[in-house]
Design a protein around this motif. Structure first.
Motif, PDB file in Angstrom:
ATOM      1  N   TYR A 122      57.675  26.797  31.272  1.00  0.00           N
ATOM      2  CA  TYR A 122      56.629  26.902  32.291  1.00  0.00           C
ATOM      3  C   TYR A 122      55.885  28.210  32.085  1.00  0.00           C
ATOM      4  O   TYR A 122      56.512  29.266  31.963  1.00  0.00           O
ATOM      5  CB  TYR A 122      57.230  26.902  33.705  1.00  0.00           C
ATOM      6  N   VAL A 123      54.567  28.143  32.043  1.00  0.00           N
ATOM      7  CA  VAL A 123      53.758  29.354  31.980  1.00  0.00           C
ATOM      8  C   VAL A 123      53.274  29.631  33.398  1.00  0.00           C
ATOM      9  O   VAL A 123      52.688  28.763  34.043  1.00  0.00           O
ATOM     10  CB  VAL A 123      52.581  29.224  30.998  1.00  0.00           C
ATOM     11  N   ARG A 124      53.538  30.854  33.845  1.00  0.00           N
ATOM     12  CA  ARG A 124      53.185  31.270  35.204  1.00  0.00           C
ATOM     13  C   ARG A 124      52.452  32.592  35.134  1.00  0.00           C
ATOM     14  O   ARG A 124      52.658  33.380  34.210  1.00  0.00           O
ATOM     15  CB  ARG A 124      54.443  31.419  36.050  1.00  0.00           C
ATOM     16  N   GLY A 125      51.605  32.852  36.116  1.00  0.00           N
ATOM     17  CA  GLY A 125      50.890  34.116  36.124  1.00  0.00           C
ATOM     18  C   GLY A 125      50.284  34.427  37.472  1.00  0.00           C
ATOM     19  O   GLY A 125      50.289  33.585  38.381  1.00  0.00           O
ATOM     20  N   GLU A 176      48.845  38.922  34.903  1.00  0.00           N
ATOM     21  CA  GLU A 176      50.199  39.058  34.376  1.00  0.00           C
ATOM     22  C   GLU A 176      50.684  37.652  34.089  1.00  0.00           C
ATOM     23  O   GLU A 176      50.623  36.779  34.966  1.00  0.00           O
ATOM     24  CB  GLU A 176      51.122  39.733  35.383  1.00  0.00           C
ATOM     25  N   VAL A 177      51.167  37.408  32.853  1.00  0.00           N
ATOM     26  CA  VAL A 177      51.560  36.070  32.425  1.00  0.00           C
ATOM     27  C   VAL A 177      52.972  36.138  31.848  1.00  0.00           C
ATOM     28  O   VAL A 177      53.341  37.121  31.212  1.00  0.00           O
ATOM     29  CB  VAL A 177      50.563  35.517  31.377  1.00  0.00           C
ATOM     30  N   ARG A 178      53.736  35.076  32.073  1.00  0.00           N
ATOM     31  CA  ARG A 178      55.072  34.985  31.504  1.00  0.00           C
ATOM     32  C   ARG A 178      55.405  33.515  31.242  1.00  0.00           C
ATOM     33  O   ARG A 178      54.818  32.625  31.846  1.00  0.00           O
ATOM     34  CB  ARG A 178      56.110  35.588  32.444  1.00  0.00           C
ATOM     35  N   PHE A 219      34.063  35.386  39.332  1.00  0.00           N
ATOM     36  CA  PHE A 219      34.642  36.688  39.613  1.00  0.00           C
ATOM     37  C   PHE A 219      34.754  36.950  41.112  1.00  0.00           C
ATOM     38  O   PHE A 219      35.766  37.470  41.590  1.00  0.00           O
ATOM     39  CB  PHE A 219      33.823  37.789  38.930  1.00  0.00           C
ATOM     40  N   GLU A 220      33.748  36.575  41.853  1.00  0.00           N
ATOM     41  CA  GLU A 220      33.728  36.850  43.295  1.00  0.00           C
ATOM     42  C   GLU A 220      34.831  36.116  44.064  1.00  0.00           C
ATOM     43  O   GLU A 220      35.133  36.466  45.206  1.00  0.00           O
ATOM     44  CB  GLU A 220      32.359  36.487  43.894  1.00  0.00           C
ATOM     45  N   ASP A 221      35.432  35.110  43.466  1.00  0.00           N
ATOM     46  CA  ASP A 221      36.471  34.315  44.124  1.00  0.00           C
ATOM     47  C   ASP A 221      37.888  34.822  43.849  1.00  0.00           C
ATOM     48  O   ASP A 221      38.859  34.219  44.300  1.00  0.00           O
ATOM     49  CB  ASP A 221      36.381  32.856  43.667  1.00  0.00           C
ATOM     50  N   VAL A 222      38.006  35.912  43.103  1.00  0.00           N
ATOM     51  CA  VAL A 222      39.309  36.376  42.636  1.00  0.00           C
ATOM     52  C   VAL A 222      39.775  37.588  43.436  1.00  0.00           C
ATOM     53  O   VAL A 222      38.994  38.497  43.713  1.00  0.00           O
ATOM     54  CB  VAL A 222      39.232  36.726  41.136  1.00  0.00           C
ATOM     55  N   GLU A 223      41.050  37.582  43.776  1.00  0.00           N
ATOM     56  CA  GLU A 223      41.675  38.717  44.457  1.00  0.00           C
ATOM     57  C   GLU A 223      43.032  38.989  43.821  1.00  0.00           C
ATOM     58  O   GLU A 223      43.745  38.049  43.463  1.00  0.00           O
ATOM     59  CB  GLU A 223      41.898  38.404  45.937  1.00  0.00           C
ATOM     60  N   PRO A 224      43.422  40.258  43.685  1.00  0.00           N
ATOM     61  CA  PRO A 224      44.770  40.562  43.191  1.00  0.00           C
ATOM     62  C   PRO A 224      45.825  39.851  44.037  1.00  0.00           C
ATOM     63  O   PRO A 224      45.687  39.715  45.249  1.00  0.00           O
ATOM     64  CB  PRO A 224      44.853  42.086  43.341  1.00  0.00           C
ATOM     65  N   GLY A 225      46.842  39.362  43.366  1.00  0.00           N
ATOM     66  CA  GLY A 225      47.911  38.631  44.037  1.00  0.00           C
ATOM     67  C   GLY A 225      47.777  37.126  43.935  1.00  0.00           C
ATOM     68  O   GLY A 225      48.759  36.407  44.160  1.00  0.00           O
ATOM     69  N   GLN A 226      46.592  36.607  43.592  1.00  0.00           N
ATOM     70  CA  GLN A 226      46.427  35.159  43.437  1.00  0.00           C
ATOM     71  C   GLN A 226      47.268  34.680  42.259  1.00  0.00           C
ATOM     72  O   GLN A 226      47.356  35.354  41.229  1.00  0.00           O
ATOM     73  CB  GLN A 226      44.969  34.799  43.162  1.00  0.00           C
ATOM     74  N   ASP A 227      47.863  33.506  42.409  1.00  0.00           N
ATOM     75  CA  ASP A 227      48.656  32.906  41.341  1.00  0.00           C
ATOM     76  C   ASP A 227      47.817  31.957  40.504  1.00  0.00           C
ATOM     77  O   ASP A 227      46.920  31.294  41.020  1.00  0.00           O
ATOM     78  CB  ASP A 227      49.826  32.118  41.919  1.00  0.00           C
ATOM     79  N   LEU A 228      48.135  31.894  39.229  1.00  0.00           N
ATOM     80  CA  LEU A 228      47.577  30.866  38.361  1.00  0.00           C
ATOM     81  C   LEU A 228      48.370  29.588  38.609  1.00  0.00           C
ATOM     82  O   LEU A 228      49.551  29.654  38.981  1.00  0.00           O
ATOM     83  CB  LEU A 228      47.730  31.246  36.892  1.00  0.00           C
ATOM     84  N   ARG A 237      52.136  31.246  45.690  1.00  0.00           N
ATOM     85  CA  ARG A 237      50.888  30.919  46.377  1.00  0.00           C
ATOM     86  C   ARG A 237      50.077  29.931  45.564  1.00  0.00           C
ATOM     87  O   ARG A 237      50.026  30.019  44.351  1.00  0.00           O
ATOM     88  CB  ARG A 237      50.055  32.195  46.567  1.00  0.00           C
ATOM     89  N   GLU A 238      49.437  29.039  46.229  1.00  0.00           N
ATOM     90  CA  GLU A 238      48.586  28.045  45.569  1.00  0.00           C
ATOM     91  C   GLU A 238      47.229  28.655  45.252  1.00  0.00           C
ATOM     92  O   GLU A 238      46.764  29.532  45.971  1.00  0.00           O
ATOM     93  CB  GLU A 238      48.392  26.822  46.469  1.00  0.00           C
TER      94      GLU A 238
END
Length: 163
Positions: A110-113, A130-132, A17-26, A2-3
């Motif tokens: 590549y760093v993804r999260g 969550e970051v990897r 903070f108000e713009d963040v939801e679980p599941g959003q990708d970095l 997801r973008e």
């Protein structure tokens, strides 16, 4: 993948903070591992172990080639997270930073999260990511968690508050 939400993310914007939801990708951040980059990273962190800047020496120790050092790998995570949280965000904790495979010269890491959780704690907007790190060999570092704080928008008056 997801973008990020429109207008959210990247080094020039501030995330709230108000713009963040679980599941959003970095936003993914790519780090091509050139000889120059590994030599500069080793020098900047004063890690002069030859495994990080000399292929022949690294191979003699059993490694496939020279590879990125721990500080550089940790800096990759910080770069990706800081791009996502913006200048007013803070990094509170890093957990589960485990090196699993080499990040070798000539490859790209590549760093993804993604957002795992978001909540208010003592007046602060706390987000767990969550970051990897991944390259052509798969996951090389992590997955781990990075706990951050994000600024809160005040109730409609345009001011920003920090927890």
């Amino acid at each position: 993948m997801r973008e990020p939400a429109a207008g959210q993310g990247g080094p020039a914007s501030q995330r709230y903070f108000e713009d963040v939801e679980p599941g959003q990708d970095l936003a993914e951040v790519a780090f091509p591992l050139t000889v120059y980059r590994l030599v500069m990273a080793a020098g900047s962190t004063r890690d002069f172990n030859s495994i990080h800047h000399n292929s022949e020496y690294a191979r003699a120790t059993g490694a496939p080639d020279m590879y990125a050092n721990t500080s550089f790998l940790l800096g990759m995570w910080e770069r990706a997270v800081r791009d996502w949280i913006g200048c007013a965000g803070t990094i509170r904790a890093i957990r589960g930073f485990r090196m699993r495979q080499f990040n070798l010269v000539g490859d790209t890491t590549y760093v993804r999260g993604r957002v795992v959780s978001a909540g208010l704690q003592d007046g602060a907007g706390v987000v767990v990511l969550e970051v990897r790190s991944e390259n052509s060999a798969g996951v090389t570092v992590g997955p781990g968690q990075v706990e951050v704080t994000l600024p809160l928008r005040a109730a409609g008056d345009g001011r920003v508050t920090f927890g």
